[in-house]
Design a protein around this motif. Structure first.
Motif, PDB file in Angstrom:
ATOM      1  N   SER A   1       0.527   3.071   9.568  1.00 13.65           N
ATOM      2  CA  SER A   1       1.430   2.258   8.746  1.00 13.65           C
ATOM      3  C   SER A   1       0.679   1.372   7.763  1.00 13.65           C
ATOM      4  N   PHE A   2      -0.629   1.181   7.989  1.00 13.31           N
ATOM      5  CA  PHE A   2      -1.408   0.411   7.026  1.00 13.31           C
ATOM      6  C   PHE A   2      -1.349   1.042   5.636  1.00 13.31           C
ATOM      7  N   ALA A   3      -1.114   2.336   5.593  1.00 10.78           N
ATOM      8  CA  ALA A   3      -1.068   3.038   4.308  1.00 10.78           C
ATOM      9  C   ALA A   3       0.040   2.515   3.402  1.00 10.78           C
ATOM     10  N   ASP A   4       1.039   1.861   3.990  1.00 10.14           N
ATOM     11  CA  ASP A   4       2.129   1.314   3.185  1.00 10.14           C
ATOM     12  C   ASP A   4       1.713   0.052   2.427  1.00 10.14           C
ATOM     13  N   LEU A   5       0.559  -0.501   2.773  1.00  8.98           N
ATOM     14  CA  LEU A   5       0.108  -1.748   2.144  1.00  8.98           C
ATOM     15  C   LEU A   5      -0.645  -1.412   0.856  1.00  8.98           C
ATOM     16  N   VAL A   6       0.077  -0.927  -0.112  1.00  2.41           N
ATOM     17  CA  VAL A   6      -0.546  -0.398  -1.331  1.00  2.41           C
ATOM     18  C   VAL A   6      -1.109  -1.493  -2.233  1.00  2.41           C
ATOM     19  N   ASN A   7      -0.763  -2.743  -1.973  1.00  2.00           N
ATOM     20  CA  ASN A   7      -1.290  -3.848  -2.781  1.00  2.00           C
ATOM     21  C   ASN A   7      -2.460  -4.571  -2.114  1.00  2.00           C
ATOM     22  N   LEU A   8      -2.799  -4.185  -0.900  1.00  2.00           N
ATOM     23  CA  LEU A   8      -3.812  -4.906  -0.138  1.00  2.00           C
ATOM     24  C   LEU A   8      -5.214  -4.621  -0.670  1.00  2.00           C
TER      25      LEU A   8
ATOM     26  N   SER B   1     -11.993  -2.285  19.356  1.00  2.00           N
ATOM     27  CA  SER B   1     -12.220  -1.069  20.145  1.00  2.00           C
ATOM     28  C   SER B   1     -11.329   0.066  19.660  1.00  2.00           C
ATOM     29  N   PHE B   2     -11.093   0.125  18.340  1.00  2.00           N
ATOM     30  CA  PHE B   2     -10.306   1.213  17.792  1.00  2.00           C
ATOM     31  C   PHE B   2     -11.026   2.541  18.035  1.00  2.00           C
ATOM     32  N   SER B   3     -10.261   3.578  18.264  1.00  2.00           N
ATOM     33  CA  SER B   3     -10.840   4.893  18.543  1.00  2.00           C
ATOM     34  C   SER B   3     -10.090   5.956  17.762  1.00  2.00           C
ATOM     35  N   GLY B   4     -10.587   7.199  17.863  1.00  4.44           N
ATOM     36  CA  GLY B   4      -9.966   8.292  17.137  1.00  4.44           C
ATOM     37  C   GLY B   4     -10.475   8.377  15.708  1.00  4.44           C
ATOM     38  N   GLU B   5      -9.745   9.108  14.902  1.00  2.72           N
ATOM     39  CA  GLU B   5     -10.154   9.317  13.515  1.00  2.72           C
ATOM     40  C   GLU B   5      -9.610   8.219  12.602  1.00  2.72           C
ATOM     41  N   ILE B   6     -10.254   8.085  11.450  1.00  2.01           N
ATOM     42  CA  ILE B   6      -9.729   7.198  10.413  1.00  2.01           C
ATOM     43  C   ILE B   6      -8.537   7.910   9.780  1.00  2.01           C
ATOM     44  N   PRO B   7      -7.349   7.324   9.802  1.00  8.59           N
ATOM     45  CA  PRO B   7      -6.176   8.015   9.260  1.00  8.59           C
ATOM     46  C   PRO B   7      -6.370   8.388   7.788  1.00  8.59           C
ATOM     47  N   PRO B   8      -6.201   9.655   7.430  1.00  7.58           N
ATOM     48  CA  PRO B   8      -6.315  10.042   6.016  1.00  7.58           C
ATOM     49  C   PRO B   8      -5.340   9.295   5.117  1.00  7.58           C
ATOM     50  N   SER B   9      -4.256   8.811   5.695  1.00  4.64           N
ATOM     51  CA  SER B   9      -3.246   8.110   4.901  1.00  4.64           C
ATOM     52  C   SER B   9      -3.778   6.804   4.316  1.00  4.64           C
ATOM     53  N   LEU B  10      -4.883   6.284   4.875  1.00  2.00           N
ATOM     54  CA  LEU B  10      -5.444   5.044   4.317  1.00  2.00           C
ATOM     55  C   LEU B  10      -5.909   5.226   2.893  1.00  2.00           C
ATOM     56  N   THR B  11      -6.144   6.451   2.496  1.00  2.02           N
ATOM     57  CA  THR B  11      -6.569   6.691   1.113  1.00  2.02           C
ATOM     58  C   THR B  11      -5.465   6.383   0.111  1.00  2.02           C
ATOM     59  N   LYS B  12      -4.248   6.168   0.607  1.00  2.10           N
ATOM     60  CA  LYS B  12      -3.134   5.792  -0.272  1.00  2.10           C
ATOM     61  C   LYS B  12      -3.143   4.307  -0.624  1.00  2.10           C
ATOM     62  N   MET B  13      -4.039   3.552   0.006  1.00  5.02           N
ATOM     63  CA  MET B  13      -4.117   2.112  -0.265  1.00  5.02           C
ATOM     64  C   MET B  13      -4.901   1.922  -1.561  1.00  5.02           C
ATOM     65  N   VAL B  14      -4.217   2.087  -2.659  1.00  8.60           N
ATOM     66  CA  VAL B  14      -4.872   2.210  -3.966  1.00  8.60           C
ATOM     67  C   VAL B  14      -5.512   0.913  -4.456  1.00  8.60           C
ATOM     68  N   ALA B  15      -5.110  -0.233  -3.906  1.00  7.32           N
ATOM     69  CA  ALA B  15      -5.692  -1.507  -4.342  1.00  7.32           C
ATOM     70  C   ALA B  15      -6.881  -1.928  -3.490  1.00  7.32           C
TER      71      ALA B  15
ATOM     72  N   SER C   1     -13.643   0.897  -6.412  1.00  9.10           N
ATOM     73  CA  SER C   1     -13.919   1.855  -5.348  1.00  9.10           C
ATOM     74  C   SER C   1     -13.895   1.142  -4.014  1.00  9.10           C
ATOM     75  N   VAL C   2     -13.484   1.855  -2.992  1.00  9.39           N
ATOM     76  CA  VAL C   2     -13.409   1.259  -1.655  1.00  9.39           C
ATOM     77  C   VAL C   2     -14.816   1.009  -1.144  1.00  9.39           C
ATOM     78  N   VAL C   3     -15.079  -0.231  -0.764  1.00 13.05           N
ATOM     79  CA  VAL C   3     -16.430  -0.619  -0.395  1.00 13.05           C
ATOM     80  C   VAL C   3     -16.889   0.031   0.895  1.00 13.05           C
ATOM     81  N   ALA C   4     -15.930   0.532   1.714  1.00 15.37           N
ATOM     82  CA  ALA C   4     -16.322   1.155   2.976  1.00 15.37           C
ATOM     83  C   ALA C   4     -17.204   2.361   2.731  1.00 15.37           C
ATOM     84  N   ALA C   5     -16.835   3.176   1.729  1.00 18.87           N
ATOM     85  CA  ALA C   5     -17.637   4.354   1.430  1.00 18.87           C
ATOM     86  C   ALA C   5     -19.039   3.961   1.022  1.00 18.87           C
TER      87      ALA C   5
END
Length: 499
Positions: free
Chosen positions: A367-374, A383-397, A422-426
């Motif tokens: 649901s973080f993907a809905d935060l398009v202005n963040l 302790s998050f686990s699993g994959e990074i949701p591909p939907s996060l790439t929709k967070m255009v800001a 550009s997203v600083v994580a990369a």
């Protein structure tokens, strides 16, 4: 003649105006000294030369214009001191000297001007003590951003006509005066060296007008007095960065007009009273960097724009109704002991969502993907686990994505560049890979060197289980528009994301 592009010096050009009473030359490009030939009949009443480049001292000749009711020299390059006999201008109502390079002591003669209503000398270099009785006739006093010292005179805040007092950013010591006039609307004493307690009987009388109370960055001690709840008109209360202790008084919930509450960087403990979080007008709630514990209140004001509770000992989960706070633009909940499910966040979030250094686990909510202005999302040190949701790439800001020190796996989604950002994580992951590679090569060279040199009295620990200190450069403070966004980045853990 204000608001033009007039320039040059002024000497005798205006002296021929025999009946000159009002002279406004503000917002031009005049240079040189303050003119003193301003009409041979000496009937000038208002002299406004603000926002130019006049320099030199305030000339004593100005005191010859006995009819002056207004002197406005703010925002020039004046130096020297205020003429000692300025008190001879017995009709003066406004004296504005702000934003210059004036210094010395404030003349005692100002106290004698019974007509003086407004005195502003902020953003200068005045020294010494505040003249005793200076507010006897004043309504507005601004001496902020100077080098004034000594204590605040006990009667400074008590005159019946006083409306505003700003003494912030000086070197004042001693207690906050306890006798505060019901007419006082704004009190600013922040960034001094004041000691003692916050006055408990600040608004003893019904109908007290105090609306803004700013005592931040002092050395105040003791409890936050429940009696502040009698200040019914209070819209801003800033007691941040002091040494205040004890619990938050629930009585503050009676301040129905309160819009900004800043109590960060104190030593407060106990829980957060729901009476405070429910204040309907509250737009800024900053209780960060204290020792508060217990859960986040289950209800929050719908007017909240900033919620900052980071750096406490709060536990439990995030309130489930946070997604309904439609005005919320920044949430700082890092460095607590929060856990449980992360609810949907308000779609209007823009500045930052900081959930770092807590006890969250499981998958990162899609649901973080809905935060398009963040712009900033910090989930590090959980302790998050699993994959990074591909939907996060929709967070255009998004400009900063912090995922370090979790248990993530899988491939990194392809974050793009939006509007040149550009997203600083990369970038962080790329840097981490480079650091990891350099570190491995360096370690290999050291091992080979020691092998060939037959250094047997020292052993290099294997890469499994080693505890090497990270370079200091990897500890970062990320600035956001509303202050320091704390984040401790451990690049050795970031590599788990791309493992």
């Amino acid at each position: 003649m204000s608001f033009n592009n007039l320039s040059g010096n002024i000497s005798m050009q205006l002296d021929g105006m025999v009946s000159l009473k009002i002279l406004y030359l503000s917002y031009n490009n005049f240079i040189g000294k303050i003119p003193t030939k301003l009409g041979s009949s000496m009937v000038l009443e208002e002299l406004v030369l603000s926002n130019n480049s006049f320099q030199g001292t305030i000339p004593d000749q100005i005191l010859s214009y006995k009819n002056l009711t207004m002197i406005d020299f703010k925002s020039n390059i004046l130096s020297g001191s205020i003429p000692l006999d300025i008190g001879n201008l017995s009709r003066l109502k406004t004296l504005s000297l702000s934003s210059n390079s004036l210094g010395g002591k404030i003349p005692m003669s100002l106290v004698n001007i019974t007509t003086l209503v407004r005195f502003a000398a902020n953003l200068n270099s005045f020294t010494g003590a505040i003249p005793l009785g200076i507010t006897k006739f004043l309504s507005y006093l601004d001496l902020s951003y100077n080098d004034l010292s000594g204590s605040i005179p006990e009667g400074l805040l008590s005159p019946s006509q006083i409306v505003l007092v700003d003494l912030s950013n000086n070197m004042l010591k001693g207690p906050v005066p306890r006798n505060i006039s019901p007419s006082l609307v704004r009190l600013r004493l922040g960034e001094n060296f004041l000691t003692g307690e916050v006055p408990s009987g600040t608004c003893g009388e019904a109908g007290h007008g105090l609306t803004y109370m700013e005592l931040e960055k002092n050395n105040l001690t003791g409890l936050i007095p429940p009696g502040l709840s009698s200040c019914k008109k209070l819209a801003l209360l800033n007691l941040a960065d002091n040494q205040l202790t004890g619990a938050l008084p629930p009585e503050l919930g009676n301040l129905s007009n309160l819009q900004v509450l800043k109590l960060q960087m104190n030593k407060l403990n106990g829980t957060i009273p729901i009476q405070i979080s429910q204040l309907q007008q509250l737009s800024t709630l900053n209780l960060s960097l204290n020792s508060l514990h217990g859960p986040i209140p289950s209800e929050m004001s719908n007017s909240l724009v900033l919620l900052d509770l980071q750096g406490n000992n709060l536990n439990g989960s995030i309130l489930s109704s946070i997604g309904n706070l439609g005005k919320l633009m920044e949430v700082q909940l890092g460095e607590n002991k929060l856990s449980g499910d992360i609810p949907k966040m308000p779609l209007n979030l823009q500045i930052a969502l900081n959930l770092s250094s807590n006890q969250f686990s499981g998958a990162i909510p899609s649901s973080f993907a809905d935060l398009v202005n963040l712009e900033i999302l910090d989930l590090s040190n959980n302790s998050f686990s699993g994959e990074i949701p591909p939907s996060l790439t929709k967070m255009v800001a998004l400009t900063q994505l912090q995922l370090s020190n979790n248990h993530l796996s899988g491939v990194l989604p392809a974050f793009g560049s939006y509007n040149g950002k550009s997203v600083v994580a990369a970038v962080l992951i790329a840097i981490a890979a480079a650091i990891f590679l350099v570190g491995m090569v360096t370690l290999l060279v050291v091992l080979i060197s020691r092998h060939y040199c037959k250094v047997n009295d020292e052993r290099v620990q294997s890469s499994e289980g080693e505890n090497l200190d990270l370079p200091q450069v990897l500890q970062s403070n990320l600035l956001t528009p509303n202050g320091i966004h704390r984040s401790n980045i451990d690049f050795s853990k970031v590599m788990e994301v791309v493992a």
